[in-house]
Design a protein around this motif. Sequence first.
Motif, PDB file in Angstrom:
ATOM      1  N   LYS A   4       0.852  -1.186   0.000  1.00 11.39           N
ATOM      2  CA  LYS A   4       0.000   0.000   0.000  1.00 11.39           C
ATOM      3  C   LYS A   4       0.886   1.233   0.000  1.00 11.39           C
ATOM      4  O   LYS A   4       1.831   1.328   0.777  1.00 11.39           O
ATOM      5  CB  LYS A   4      -0.886   0.018   1.251  1.00 11.39           C
ATOM      6  CG  LYS A   4      -1.959  -1.078   1.283  1.00 11.39           C
ATOM      7  CD  LYS A   4      -2.633  -1.148   2.639  1.00 11.39           C
ATOM      8  CE  LYS A   4      -3.736  -2.190   2.684  1.00 11.39           C
ATOM      9  NZ  LYS A   4      -5.053  -1.637   2.334  1.00 11.39           N
ATOM     10  N   ASN A   5       0.556   2.165  -0.876  1.00  8.80           N
ATOM     11  CA  ASN A   5       1.347   3.395  -0.976  1.00  8.80           C
ATOM     12  C   ASN A   5       0.550   4.604  -0.514  1.00  8.80           C
ATOM     13  O   ASN A   5      -0.637   4.736  -0.831  1.00  8.80           O
ATOM     14  CB  ASN A   5       1.803   3.609  -2.428  1.00  8.80           C
ATOM     15  CG  ASN A   5       2.769   2.528  -2.862  1.00  8.80           C
ATOM     16  OD1 ASN A   5       3.883   2.450  -2.374  1.00  8.80           O
ATOM     17  ND2 ASN A   5       2.317   1.656  -3.756  1.00  8.80           N
ATOM     18  N   PHE A   6       1.232   5.451   0.219  1.00 10.32           N
ATOM     19  CA  PHE A   6       0.603   6.668   0.724  1.00 10.32           C
ATOM     20  C   PHE A   6       1.528   7.857   0.504  1.00 10.32           C
ATOM     21  O   PHE A   6       2.735   7.697   0.379  1.00 10.32           O
ATOM     22  CB  PHE A   6       0.342   6.560   2.233  1.00 10.32           C
ATOM     23  CG  PHE A   6      -0.586   5.451   2.606  1.00 10.32           C
ATOM     24  CD1 PHE A   6      -1.939   5.680   2.782  1.00 10.32           C
ATOM     25  CD2 PHE A   6      -0.104   4.159   2.773  1.00 10.32           C
ATOM     26  CE1 PHE A   6      -2.795   4.643   3.113  1.00 10.32           C
ATOM     27  CE2 PHE A   6      -0.946   3.120   3.113  1.00 10.32           C
ATOM     28  CZ  PHE A   6      -2.304   3.354   3.284  1.00 10.32           C
ATOM     29  N   ARG A  43       5.518   3.445   1.994  1.00 11.41           N
ATOM     30  CA  ARG A  43       5.116   2.182   1.383  1.00 11.41           C
ATOM     31  C   ARG A  43       5.041   1.123   2.477  1.00 11.41           C
ATOM     32  O   ARG A  43       6.025   0.876   3.183  1.00 11.41           O
ATOM     33  CB  ARG A  43       6.122   1.755   0.307  1.00 11.41           C
ATOM     34  CG  ARG A  43       5.654   0.566  -0.525  1.00 11.41           C
ATOM     35  CD  ARG A  43       6.623   0.245  -1.664  1.00 11.41           C
ATOM     36  NE  ARG A  43       7.891  -0.240  -1.169  1.00 11.41           N
ATOM     37  CZ  ARG A  43       9.058   0.386  -1.304  1.00 11.41           C
ATOM     38  NH1 ARG A  43       9.123   1.526  -1.951  1.00 11.41           N
ATOM     39  NH2 ARG A  43      10.159  -0.123  -0.810  1.00 11.41           N
ATOM     40  N   ASP A  54      -6.652   0.577   4.864  1.00  7.73           N
ATOM     41  CA  ASP A  54      -5.941   1.858   4.728  1.00  7.73           C
ATOM     42  C   ASP A  54      -6.197   2.751   5.933  1.00  7.73           C
ATOM     43  O   ASP A  54      -5.298   3.454   6.406  1.00  7.73           O
ATOM     44  CB  ASP A  54      -6.440   2.610   3.472  1.00  7.73           C
ATOM     45  CG  ASP A  54      -5.867   2.022   2.192  1.00  7.73           C
ATOM     46  OD1 ASP A  54      -5.202   0.959   2.267  1.00  7.73           O
ATOM     47  OD2 ASP A  54      -6.090   2.621   1.136  1.00  7.73           O
ATOM     48  N   SER A  55      -7.423   2.727   6.414  1.00  7.79           N
ATOM     49  CA  SER A  55      -7.806   3.629   7.507  1.00  7.79           C
ATOM     50  C   SER A  55      -6.942   3.411   8.753  1.00  7.79           C
ATOM     51  O   SER A  55      -6.631   4.364   9.464  1.00  7.79           O
ATOM     52  CB  SER A  55      -9.284   3.449   7.851  1.00  7.79           C
ATOM     53  OG  SER A  55      -9.529   2.115   8.262  1.00  7.79           O
ATOM     54  N   ILE A  58      -3.628   5.098   8.014  1.00  5.67           N
ATOM     55  CA  ILE A  58      -3.800   6.551   8.038  1.00  5.67           C
ATOM     56  C   ILE A  58      -3.937   7.053   9.478  1.00  5.67           C
ATOM     57  O   ILE A  58      -3.378   8.091   9.851  1.00  5.67           O
ATOM     58  CB  ILE A  58      -5.031   6.944   7.187  1.00  5.67           C
ATOM     59  CG1 ILE A  58      -4.705   6.705   5.708  1.00  5.67           C
ATOM     60  CG2 ILE A  58      -5.456   8.382   7.450  1.00  5.67           C
ATOM     61  CD1 ILE A  58      -5.896   6.784   4.774  1.00  5.67           C
ATOM     62  N   VAL A  69      -2.380  10.216   2.816  1.00  2.00           N
ATOM     63  CA  VAL A  69      -3.478   9.930   1.876  1.00  2.00           C
ATOM     64  C   VAL A  69      -2.975   8.834   0.936  1.00  2.00           C
ATOM     65  O   VAL A  69      -1.795   8.783   0.594  1.00  2.00           O
ATOM     66  CB  VAL A  69      -3.909  11.181   1.057  1.00  2.00           C
ATOM     67  CG1 VAL A  69      -4.532  12.230   1.950  1.00  2.00           C
ATOM     68  CG2 VAL A  69      -2.738  11.784   0.305  1.00  2.00           C
ATOM     69  N   PRO A  70      -3.894   7.938   0.538  1.00  2.00           N
ATOM     70  CA  PRO A  70      -3.487   6.865  -0.375  1.00  2.00           C
ATOM     71  C   PRO A  70      -2.909   7.463  -1.650  1.00  2.00           C
ATOM     72  O   PRO A  70      -3.453   8.428  -2.189  1.00  2.00           O
ATOM     73  CB  PRO A  70      -4.804   6.131  -0.657  1.00  2.00           C
ATOM     74  CG  PRO A  70      -5.662   6.428   0.538  1.00  2.00           C
ATOM     75  CD  PRO A  70      -5.308   7.830   0.934  1.00  2.00           C
TER      76      PRO A  70
END
Lengths: 72, 72
Positions: A4-6, A43, A54-55, A58, A69-70
Amino acid sequence: MTTKNFTVTGMSCGHCESAVRSELAELTGIEEIAVSASTGELRVTLAEGADLPDSAIIEAVDEAGYQAVPAP
Amino acid sequence: MTTKNFTVTGMSCGHCESAVRSELAELTGIEEIAVSASTGELRVTLAEGADLPDSAIIEAVDEAGYQAVPAP
């Protein structure tokens, strides 16, 4: 394996990266964390079979004092 | 009461200020520390009768990872 990337805003130095790492370390299911204050990239690689929304990521970044943020 | 002023380079955020404070806290004879990442100013107030050389303060800041020079 899921990655997952942010994009994280507000980090300015290695201490900030450590603060983000430290909060994420409290979550279960993360295998690897790559975070850069200079680019703002975060990452997160999840462990096999882990299901981390994701939450949760975050929120952990928020606890560290930054906003994630994604990334596309 | 003696006040010593330094200019510190390299600090970028509150974590950096904390790192400097933390190293200075290990020294004996300091009554108050004021440090700002945004201005780079470090003001160290010595306790009554304390005799702490500039070099000890500069070394502590160095331990934290930054460079301090006495301010005019």
